[in-house]
Design a protein around this motif. Structure first.
Motif, short mmCIF file in Angstrom:
data_model
loop_
_atom_site.label_atom_id
_atom_site.label_comp_id
_atom_site.label_asym_id
_atom_site.label_seq_id
_atom_site.Cartn_x
_atom_site.Cartn_y
_atom_site.Cartn_z
N VAL A 181 -26.40 -12.86 15.71
CA VAL A 181 -25.22 -13.25 14.94
C VAL A 181 -24.08 -12.25 15.14
O VAL A 181 -22.92 -12.63 15.31
CB VAL A 181 -25.57 -13.39 13.44
N ALA A 182 -24.42 -10.96 15.13
CA ALA A 182 -23.38 -9.93 15.30
C ALA A 182 -22.71 -10.05 16.67
O ALA A 182 -21.48 -9.96 16.78
CB ALA A 182 -24.00 -8.55 15.13
N MET A 183 -23.49 -10.27 17.72
CA MET A 183 -22.91 -10.40 19.05
C MET A 183 -22.09 -11.68 19.17
O MET A 183 -21.03 -11.69 19.82
CB MET A 183 -24.01 -10.38 20.11
N LEU A 184 -22.57 -12.75 18.57
CA LEU A 184 -21.81 -14.00 18.59
C LEU A 184 -20.43 -13.80 17.98
O LEU A 184 -19.40 -14.20 18.55
CB LEU A 184 -22.58 -15.08 17.84
N LEU A 185 -20.38 -13.17 16.82
CA LEU A 185 -19.10 -12.94 16.15
C LEU A 185 -18.23 -11.97 16.93
O LEU A 185 -17.01 -12.14 17.02
CB LEU A 185 -19.35 -12.42 14.73
N PHE A 186 -18.85 -10.94 17.50
CA PHE A 186 -18.08 -9.94 18.25
C PHE A 186 -17.40 -10.57 19.46
O PHE A 186 -16.21 -10.36 19.71
CB PHE A 186 -19.00 -8.81 18.68
N VAL A 245 -27.76 -14.16 24.50
CA VAL A 245 -27.61 -15.53 24.00
C VAL A 245 -26.46 -15.61 23.00
O VAL A 245 -25.66 -16.55 23.01
CB VAL A 245 -28.92 -16.01 23.35
N GLY A 246 -26.33 -14.60 22.14
CA GLY A 246 -25.23 -14.57 21.20
C GLY A 246 -23.88 -14.50 21.88
O GLY A 246 -22.91 -15.13 21.46
N ALA A 247 -23.80 -13.71 22.97
CA ALA A 247 -22.54 -13.60 23.71
C ALA A 247 -22.15 -14.93 24.35
O ALA A 247 -20.97 -15.32 24.33
CB ALA A 247 -22.66 -12.52 24.77
N VAL A 248 -23.12 -15.63 24.92
CA VAL A 248 -22.84 -16.93 25.52
C VAL A 248 -22.40 -17.92 24.45
O VAL A 248 -21.44 -18.69 24.66
CB VAL A 248 -24.08 -17.45 26.28
N ALA A 249 -23.07 -17.88 23.30
CA ALA A 249 -22.70 -18.80 22.22
C ALA A 249 -21.30 -18.50 21.71
O ALA A 249 -20.50 -19.43 21.46
CB ALA A 249 -23.71 -18.70 21.09
N GLY A 250 -20.96 -17.23 21.54
CA GLY A 250 -19.63 -16.87 21.06
C GLY A 250 -18.54 -17.29 22.02
O GLY A 250 -17.51 -17.84 21.62
#
Length: 319
Positions: A52-57, A142-147
């Motif tokens: 979640v943190a990486m997605l938001l970042f 995965v979070g980075a790709v989603a963000g």
């Protein structure tokens, strides 16, 4: 070895004996790698926190890189958009404030790494197990790709061309870009270790803010050279969504090397001794002589009589 019978009941003695026996046994491969953590809720909560943190970042940071001034001349969205000179400041502050905010929010959940290079540094210093480091890396990617994907969906088609993909500046070779990413990540990881060192006694203020400012100054200096990634996952997410992997190796090798060098230098050379006060620490005058050559303070007998007024307080020299 102390007599366990004298320390409590027989049940307590048996418990103490079991603890002593287990602590004396060498660590197994499973314990060292952290495989047993897969069965705990705390492990998956931490992995989810990194996702979640990486997605938001990435969402917030990549959104700040959208060049709204590149709109067609007949587009209404060109009004009130930042100029090219202002975009560097905007991007630098957005990435820095984002990492400071997210580190504050997720620090107690996962440690707030939000960066594979930071996770590598924590694995090297055994602050994080190998298995947790692997799952952190997967969650971050995965979070980075989603963000980045969310940014693409929310961005009008006319502005999707770059989508925050990090690339080398004009006349910047891959080797120079590697050096720049190494140095930028070095200062970031060194800041993290210095700001989170439990042995320091002179720390004050916000650790998350110090790390965020480190990210900002890295962007101020590095945007013209490499886009100032300092984070392999931050570069990976937009590259996947935009299917643009040109010079992508720079944003993995550079940050990882910078993190490794910063970890080794701080842990083995610059890390302050646990028994020696940090420069700038305020201690009573009577205790200044108790610190010698990094050794723990010498225990002194308590004074039975005090004829002189209370001792003054001095600041240990920073030299």
């Amino acid at each position: 070895m102390p007599d366990v019978e004298s320390q409590g009941t027989r049940d307590g003695a048996r418990s103490n004996a079991r603890v002593a026996t287990s602590s004396a046994q060498p660590a197994t491969a499973a314990t060292m790698s952290g495989v047993e953590q897969l069965k705990t809720k705390e492990f998956w909560r931490a992995v989810g926190g990194e996702f979640v943190a990486m997605l938001l970042f990435v969402l917030l940071g990549v959104a700040s890189t959208i060049d709204w001034a590149s709109a067609p001349s007949d587009s209404k969205s060109i009004a009130n958009c930042p100029t090219q000179s202002d975009r560097k400041v905007l991007i630098s502050l957005c990435f820095g404030f984002s990492i400071a905010t997210l580190a504050q929010c997720f620090g107690h959940i996962s440690g707030g790494h939000i960066n594979p290079a930071v996770t590598l540094a924590m694995v090297m210093t055994r602050k994080v197990t190998i298995i947790k480091g692997v799952f952190y890396l997967l969650a971050q990617l995965v979070g980075a790709v989603a963000g980045a994907g969310i940014v693409r969906l929310a961005t009008p088609p006319d502005f999707r061309e770059n989508l925050g993909v990090t690339g080398l500046g004009k006349d910047v070779s891959g080797e120079l870009g590697l050096l720049v990413e190494l140095l930028l990540t070095f200062q970031l990881v060194f800041t993290i270790f210095a700001s989170c060192d439990p042995k320091r006694t002179d720390l004050g203020g916000s650790t998350a803010l110090a790390i965020g400012l480190s990210v900002s100054i890295g962007h101020f200096a590095g945007i013209p050279y490499t886009g100032a990634s300092m984070n392999p996952a931050r570069s990976f997410g937009p590259s996947v969504i935009a299917t643009n992997f040109k010079d992508h190796w720079v944003y993995w090798v550079g940050p990882f090397l910078g993190a490794i060098i910063a970890t080794l230098l701080y842990e083995f050379i610059f890390c302050p001794s646990s028994g020696k006060p940090s420069p700038g620490r305020v201690i009573p005058k009577e205790q200044i002589g108790a610190f010698k050559d990094g050794m723990a303070p010498v225990k002194r007998k308590k004074r039975t009589e005090r004829k002189d007024p209370p001792p003054t307080r001095e600041v240990v020299s920073t030299v």
